[in-house]
Design an enzyme around this catalytic site. Structure first.
Site, mmCIF file in Angstrom:
data_model
loop_
_atom_site.group_PDB
_atom_site.id
_atom_site.type_symbol
_atom_site.label_atom_id
_atom_site.label_comp_id
_atom_site.label_asym_id
_atom_site.label_seq_id
_atom_site.Cartn_x
_atom_site.Cartn_y
_atom_site.Cartn_z
ATOM 1 C CB SER A 139 5.107 -3.756 -0.497
ATOM 2 O OG SER A 139 5.856 -3.182 -1.836
ATOM 3 C CE1 TYR A 152 2.934 -8.574 -1.345
ATOM 4 C CE2 TYR A 152 4.114 -5.996 -2.978
ATOM 5 C CZ TYR A 152 3.920 -7.379 -2.153
ATOM 6 O OH TYR A 152 4.816 -7.085 -1.263
#
Ligand code: NAP
Length: 259
Positions: A139, A152
């Site tokens: 990501s 995250y």
């Protein structure tokens, strides 16, 4: 020649289900992994009919050691599997001080530990036979601490680093490793991680994301960042990192740290 089968994690919806669709239409048999067996069975039934490929369902919760082990065993033992798509992942709502240690641990197991374990299960077999591929879904959050998703983002930085390292280690053995680095993409991930529906960023369509990632795959690109229009920016960033490497051999502290 029979095309290799592809094991895709997080294949019940979103990016993983879209990879399943695309690889089925390319003529690959599939093994679908996620928790929701009914959803995967519905997708498999559709793809068996439309693409004429064979699809197995392997339900597993990739936060549970015993269920990760079952997927590892399949990757180790099933010679038909030539590509692993390490896609399953989740977000975590709230800031660091709001997140519990248990929730952080579960996220790290899903987004990082299971990714490394599944790659570790399949890599020796692929390296021994001299071909195959591992696709890891990272990501842009892993490149952007500014976005305020520290844990995250840390898991996704892990995925990027692991992919770059494995590309160097396994590339010479004929195994291709790709890091796919999406930005905001329209899937269920946002709702699942408790994001405020009124504050969502503009999103890429999941079909566009996966089709672009597959262009990178076909080019055997190491790091594929579909939303990054100016690819030279990544080259410059990676070049700056490489430029530091010789300096890491210094045995004396830099003058700015003189006591
Ligand atoms: P999604 O629509 O929420 O899908 C996530 C998939 O992972 C589902 O198939 C889900 O299936 C599976 N999954 C979740 N928890 C699991 C668990 N404990 N064990 C096994 N499977 C599990 O999200 P997505 O956007 O497609 O995300 C796919 C990947 O892309 C993730 O790694 C995510 O971090 C990354 N990504 C997404 C975005 C975005 O904006 N969407 C941006 C950058 C990166 P079950 O619920 O059936 O288990």
């Amino acid at each position: 020649m029979t095309k290799p089968a592809i094991l895709i994690t997080g294949a019940s919806t979103g990016i993983g289900a879209t990879y399943a669709d695309r690889f089925a239409r390319r003529g690959h048999d599939l093994v679908l992994v996620a928790r929701d067996a009914a959803r995967m069975e519905a997708l498999a039934a559709k793809l068996r009919t439309e693409a004429g490929v064979s699809i197995d369902i392997l339900p597993a919760d990739l936060t549970r050691a015993d269920e990760i082990a079952a997927v590892e065993a399949r990757l180790r033992d099933d010679d038909r599997i030539g590509t692993l798509v390490n896609n399953a992942g989740a977000g975590l709502g709230g800031g660091f001080v709001d997140q519990t240690a248990d929730a952080i641990t579960q996220l790290i197991i899903l987004n990082a530990t299971s990714v490394a374990r599944l790659a570790s299960a399949v890599a020796p077999r692929l390296a021994a036979r001299g071909d195959g591929a591992i696709i890891n879904i990272g990501s842009v959050v892993g490149l952007a601490p500014e976005l305020g998703m520290s844990v995250y983002g840390a898991t996704k930085a892990f995925v990027l680093f692991l992919s770059q390292g494995l590309a160097l280690e396994l590339g010479s053995k004929g195994v291709y490793v790709q890091a796919v680095v999406p930005a905001a993409t329209r899937t269920e991930l946002w709702g699942r991680s408790g994001a405020d529906e009124t504050k969502l960023p503009p999103m890429m369509d999941v079909d566009d994301l996966v089709d672009a990632a597959l262009v990178g795959f076909d080019k055997r690109e190491g790091v594929t960042i579909p939303p990054l229009h100016d690819g030279a920016l990544w080259d410059g960033f990676d070049g700056a990192r490489r430029a530091m490497l010789p300096g890491f051999g210094a045995t004396q502290p830099a003058p700015r740290y003189a006591a």
